[in-house]
Design an enzyme around this catalytic site. Structure first.
Site, PDB file in Angstrom:
ATOM      1  N   HIS A 116      -2.923   0.112  -3.872  1.00 35.27           N
ATOM      2  CA  HIS A 116      -2.999  -1.057  -3.000  1.00 35.27           C
ATOM      3  C   HIS A 116      -2.883  -2.255  -3.936  1.00 35.27           C
ATOM      4  O   HIS A 116      -3.624  -2.323  -4.933  1.00 35.27           O
ATOM      5  CB  HIS A 116      -4.314  -1.089  -2.218  1.00 35.27           C
ATOM      6  CG  HIS A 116      -4.538   0.189  -1.466  1.00 35.27           C
ATOM      7  ND1 HIS A 116      -3.886   0.490  -0.293  1.00 35.27           N
ATOM      8  CD2 HIS A 116      -5.301   1.253  -1.761  1.00 35.27           C
ATOM      9  CE1 HIS A 116      -4.272   1.683   0.121  1.00 35.27           C
ATOM     10  NE2 HIS A 116      -5.123   2.176  -0.770  1.00 35.27           N
ATOM     11  N   GLU A 129      -1.672  19.082  -5.028  1.00 38.88           N
ATOM     12  CA  GLU A 129      -2.979  19.031  -5.683  1.00 38.88           C
ATOM     13  C   GLU A 129      -3.908  17.996  -5.049  1.00 38.88           C
ATOM     14  O   GLU A 129      -5.088  18.000  -5.301  1.00 38.88           O
ATOM     15  CB  GLU A 129      -2.793  18.723  -7.168  1.00 38.88           C
ATOM     16  CG  GLU A 129      -1.996  19.766  -7.927  1.00 38.88           C
ATOM     17  CD  GLU A 129      -0.479  19.693  -7.689  1.00 38.88           C
ATOM     18  OE1 GLU A 129       0.222  20.640  -8.090  1.00 38.88           O
ATOM     19  OE2 GLU A 129       0.008  18.705  -7.100  1.00 38.88           O
ATOM     20  N   SER A 130      -3.421  17.054  -4.271  1.00 38.02           N
ATOM     21  CA  SER A 130      -4.157  16.053  -3.483  1.00 38.02           C
ATOM     22  C   SER A 130      -3.333  14.790  -3.302  1.00 38.02           C
ATOM     23  O   SER A 130      -2.426  14.778  -2.495  1.00 38.02           O
ATOM     24  CB  SER A 130      -5.549  15.745  -4.020  1.00 38.02           C
ATOM     25  OG  SER A 130      -6.266  15.009  -3.024  1.00 38.02           O
ATOM     26  N   CYS A 157      -6.873  18.544  -7.479  1.00 38.60           N
ATOM     27  CA  CYS A 157      -7.718  19.740  -7.456  1.00 38.60           C
ATOM     28  C   CYS A 157      -7.168  20.728  -8.479  1.00 38.60           C
ATOM     29  O   CYS A 157      -5.974  20.745  -8.751  1.00 38.60           O
ATOM     30  CB  CYS A 157      -7.701  20.378  -6.069  1.00 38.60           C
ATOM     31  SG  CYS A 157      -8.318  19.281  -4.785  1.00 38.60           S
ATOM     32  N   SER A 214       0.874  -1.173   0.000  1.00 37.00           N
ATOM     33  CA  SER A 214       0.000   0.000   0.000  1.00 37.00           C
ATOM     34  C   SER A 214       0.903   1.212   0.000  1.00 37.00           C
ATOM     35  O   SER A 214       1.896   1.250   0.739  1.00 37.00           O
ATOM     36  CB  SER A 214      -0.905   0.044   1.240  1.00 37.00           C
ATOM     37  OG  SER A 214      -1.937  -0.891   1.128  1.00 37.00           O
TER      38      SER A 214
END
Length: 139
Positions: free
Chosen positions: A68, A62-63, A83, A55
């Protein structure tokens, strides 16, 4: 239609199990994907499970980008959310799919933060499937 962000949710199949099991390699792929997608990296964390699977997440200005993996199934669940309009999240997704040698991808693009006239927000989802050319297979 103005949107605050773009969220790509990807189911990747037929991936290279050795790559999916390698936290260091996945970190390298995701850092490069952020660069390809014109994103500013803030931090990363990748964790190798025992006996298998990884993971990992790259936090960007931007985020985020995350993965996973289930190497024993050749499967990876991938998220890329950005974003604004400066980044290229689809380019990052394409780069990741190429580097993990995915043969198939089911992709949902979610346009998030669509402003409604009553001061609320909604989202819109578009979904598609791709047979990818990997290892001489696919379309």
């Amino acid at each position: 239609m103005e949107t605050i962000g773009f969220h790509y949710v990807v189911e990747a199949a037929g991936c290279d199990p050795q790559i999916l099991a390698d936290a260091k390699k996945l970190r390298e792929i995701f850092l490069e994907a952020a660069k390809v997608g014109r994103m500013e990296v803030k931090m990363t964390h990748f964790f190798k499970f025992s006996p298998t699977g990884v993971s990992g997440m790259v936090v960007v200005a931007e985020s985020h980008l995350s993965i996973h993996t289930w190497p024993e199934r050749g499967y990876a669940a991938i998220d890329v959310y950005t974003c604004g309009t400066k980044a290229d999240p689809e380019g990052a997704v394409d780069y990741i799919l190429d580097r993990i040698r995915a043969k198939y991808a089911h992709v949902s693009e979610i346009k998030r933060g669509i402003y409604e006239d009553d001061d609320t927000y909604t989202h819109m989802i578009m979904t598609w499937e791709e047979a990818l050319r990997r290892n001489g297979n696919g379309g």
